[in-house]
Design a protein around this motif. Structure first.
Motif: not given
Length: 511
Positions: A258, A261, A484-485, A351, A363, A256, A354, A67
Motif C-alpha cells: 500500500a 505503508a 490501506f482501506r 489491501v 484482497t 501486500d 489485515y 496512516r
C-alpha cells in the motif's frame, strides 16, 4: 479444520519457526512487558544531522499520522501502529503517548519500530527518551520473533542496533551486538541477489531499506563502525527501489503493498544519496534507455517494460513470496499493472484488510487480480489472514525487444492440482499506444475467467478502449485500494471461457 491444507502450510515452514512458536506464545501469555527502570544514558554528542535525514524524519511523522487516521480504532492494527512512535520528532513539547504503556506496546514488532523512531528523535535532539528507549529495546531482546522470521526479525535487529547506537553503557552495547549479529544473519537471507526483499512486497522492501539506512546514519553519528554488509545491502536495495519506481513516483502493489505503508521511494532514495549509498546515474532501470526499456529482476521475478514516455508496465512472474514466510502473499501469479502517460491505469486491488475476514479474502484472491482464474479457485492456496498452503511457481520464458514493441512471456503452475494439471501461459506485448495480452491454458478441463481492473478515472481520462481476443469482455463496477482501506472506484473487465484440454483468450488495450 481442513487438515490437508494445514499440512501443506506447515510443510513449508522453517524449523525454527515451529520450535520458537511455543516460546513466543508463552512469553506473550506472561502479560506485562519489561521495566523502564535504570535505562542506559542517551548520547548527546552527535554531529549535526543532514538536511535529508531531518526531512525524512519529518516525512515519516506526517505519514504515520495519516496512516493511523485511516485504520479503524479498536483494531489490533490500530493498537500496533499507535505504539510505533511516529509522532516523535525533535519537538520536545510532544507528550509521551499513553499507548506506549499498554500491553501491545511491548510486543516485539511495535517495540522495534518505536525503538527506531525513539533513536532518531534522540539523535535529532529530543531529550527525555532514555526510559522509553530502554523499555522498547528490552521488549525486543526478550521477544525476538524467531517464530515468524522474515521482516519481523529484521525489524527486531534494526530496532536493537538503532537503540544501541544512540545509548551508552553495557546494556546499550548488548543491544548493539545482538542486533548486529542478527543483521549479519538475516540481511543475506532476506535480500535477494537483485536487491529485492524476499517477501516480494515493495512496501515492506521500502520500510526495511529505510530502517537500514537509519541504522547506518545513527551508527555513523555515534562514531560506530558500520559493517560493509549493511552498506552493500543498502546499495542493492536502493537500486531495486529505483528500478521499480513507476512514472508517478509510486511502485507496483503486488502482494501486500500500500502506498501509505512505507516511505515514498524518492524520500528513501534521497536519504540513501545523502549517505553516499545511492547514485541515480548508476542505478539499473532509473535512467533513459532510448525509447524502450526492459528490465528483468530475475531473483524477484518482476519484469519492467517501458515504451517511450507513454507506457510503463510491471509484471509479477516470480515465486509467491518467501519460501517459509508467505504471510503477505496474494494468489496473483502473472498479474500486472500498467501506467499510461504517467498515470496508473490497470491497477492492483491493493489491501483492504489485515484480519481474517471477507475483505482479506478478497484482497488475496486470484479474482481480485489482473490474471486468469481457473475453476473458480485461487492459483495459490491463500487462507486465513496470512496463511498459504499450495503455492504457484512462475517463471519467465521469453523476453524480446523489437523496434515497435516489447514482449514478455511467462507461465505458472499454480493450477497443477486441478484435473489435467493445467498450465497458464501469458504473453504481453507493449508499445506506446497499445497493450496486447494473450493467455493460453495448456491442458485441463475446467472454466477460465481472465480479468482486468482499471482505475475508473484513468479509464475515462485516457480514453482507453478494451477489446477481447477470443472472448467477450463483460464490464462491472469494482474498487481498488492504493492506500490501506481507502477505496477508489474501478472498472473490472471479465472474459470467460471453457477449458477443454486447452484454451486461449486475451485483451487488447488502446489509448
Amino acid at each position: 479444520m481442513n487438515l490437508p491444507r494445514v499440512a501443506r502450510t506447515l510443510a513449508q515452514l522453517h524449523p525454527l519457526q515451529v520450535l520458537a512458536r511455543p516460546i513466543a506464545l508463552g512469553g506473550r501469555a506472561l502479560g506485562r512487558g519489561p521495566t523502564a527502570a535504570q535505562p542506559p544514558r542517551v548520547r548527546s554528542d552527535f554531529a549535526p544531522p543532514s538536511a535529508a535525514f531531518v526531512a525524512f524524519a519529518d516525512a515519516e511523522r506526517a505519514r504515520g499520522r495519516a496512516r493511523l487516521a485511516a485504520i479503524p480504532e479498536g483494531s489490533l492494527l490500530h493498537a500496533y501502529e499507535s505504539a510505533y512512535g511516529y509522532e516523535l520528532g525533535a519537538d520536545p513539547t510532544v507528550p509521551v503517548p499513553g499507548a506506549w504503556e499498554g500491553p501491545v506496546a511491548s510486543h516485539p514488532f511495535p517495540a522495534s519500530v518505536r525503538a527506531r523512531r525513539l533513536a532518531v528523535a534522540a539523535r535529532l535532539g529530543r531529550p527525555g527518551l532514555a526510559a522509553e528507549l530502554a523499555r522498547a529495546c528490552r521488549a525486543i531482546a526478550l521477544g525476538l520473533e524467531l517464530h515468524l522470521l522474515g521482516n519481523h526479525l529484521l525489524e527486531n535487529a534494526i530496532g536493537l542496533v538503532c537503540g544501541g547506537a544512540v545509548a551508552r553503557g553495557l546494556e546499550a552495547e548488548a543491544w548493539w551486538r545482538l542486533g548486529s549479529r542478527l543483521l549479519s544473519w538475516q540481511l543475506p537471507e532476506q535480500f535477494l541477489e537483485d536487491g529485492g526483499h524476499f517477501e516480494l512486497s515493495a512496501s515492506y522492501h521500502l520500510a526495511l531499506a529505510a530502517g537500514l539506512l537509519e541504522a547506518v546514519e545513527l551508527a555513523q553519528a555515534a562514531g560506530r563502525e558500520v559493517p560493509e554488509l549493511w552498506r552493500v545491502t543498502a546499495q542493492k536495495a536502493l537500486a531495486w527501489a529505483a528500478a521499480v519506481r513507476a512514472p508517478d513516483g509510486t511502485y507496483p502493489l503486488f502482494n501486500d503493498a500500500a502506498l501509505d505503508a512505507a516511505p515514498e521511494i524518492d524520500q528513501v532514495l534521497a536519504l540513501g544519496a545523502a549517505l553516499g549509498l545511492h547514485d541515480a546515474g548508476e542505478t539499473p532501470g532509473s535512467t533513459p534507455d532510448g525509447p524502450q526499456a526492459l528490465l528483468h529482476l530475475a531473483a524477484t521475478g518482476w519484469v519492467i517494460l517501458r515504451s517511450g514516455e507513454r507506457a510503463w508496465l510491471a509484471l509479477d512472474a516470480g515465486m509467491d513470496g518467501a519460501a517459509y514466510q508467505p504471510g503477505h502473499v496474494h494468489a496473483d501469479a502473472l498479474t500486472f499493472e500498467l501506467w499510461i502517460e504517467g498515470e496508473r491505469a490497470v491497477v492492483d486491488h491493493g489491501v483492504s484488510s489485515y484480519i481474517a475476514d471477507r475483505d482479506r479474502e478478497e484482497t488475496r484472491a486470484t479474482r481480485a487480480h489482473n490474471t486468469v482464474e481457473l475453476g473458480g479457485v485461487d492459483s495459490s492456496e491463500v487462507w486465513s489472514a496470512f496463511r498459504v498452503g499450495r503455492r504457484a511457481r512462475a517463471q519467465v520464458r521469453r523476453i524480446d525487444r523489437s523496434p515497435s514493441h516489447l514482449a514478455v512471456e511467462a507461465e505458472h503452475d499454480g493450477y497443477r492440482f486441478l484435473p489435467g494439471a493445467p498450465l497458464h501461459r501469458r504473453a504481453l506485448e507493449l508499445s506506446e499506444r497499445e497493450l496486447v495480452i494473450r493467455d493460453e491454458i495448456v491442458g485441463g478441463r475446467t472454466s477460465a475467467c481472465s480479468r482486468l481492473r482499471l482505475d475508473e478515472a484513468a479509464l475515462q481520462r485516457r480514453s482507453i478502449s478494451i477489446d477481447g481476443i477470443q472472448l467477450a469482455p463483460e464490464r462491472s463496477a469494482g474498487d481498488w485500494h492504493p492506500c490501506f482501506r481507502q477505496p477508489r472506484a474501478a472498472v473490472v473487465f471479465s472474459g470467460r471461457g471453457e477449458v477443454r484440454d486447452g484454451w486461449r483468450g486475451g485483451f487488447r488495450l488502446r489509448w
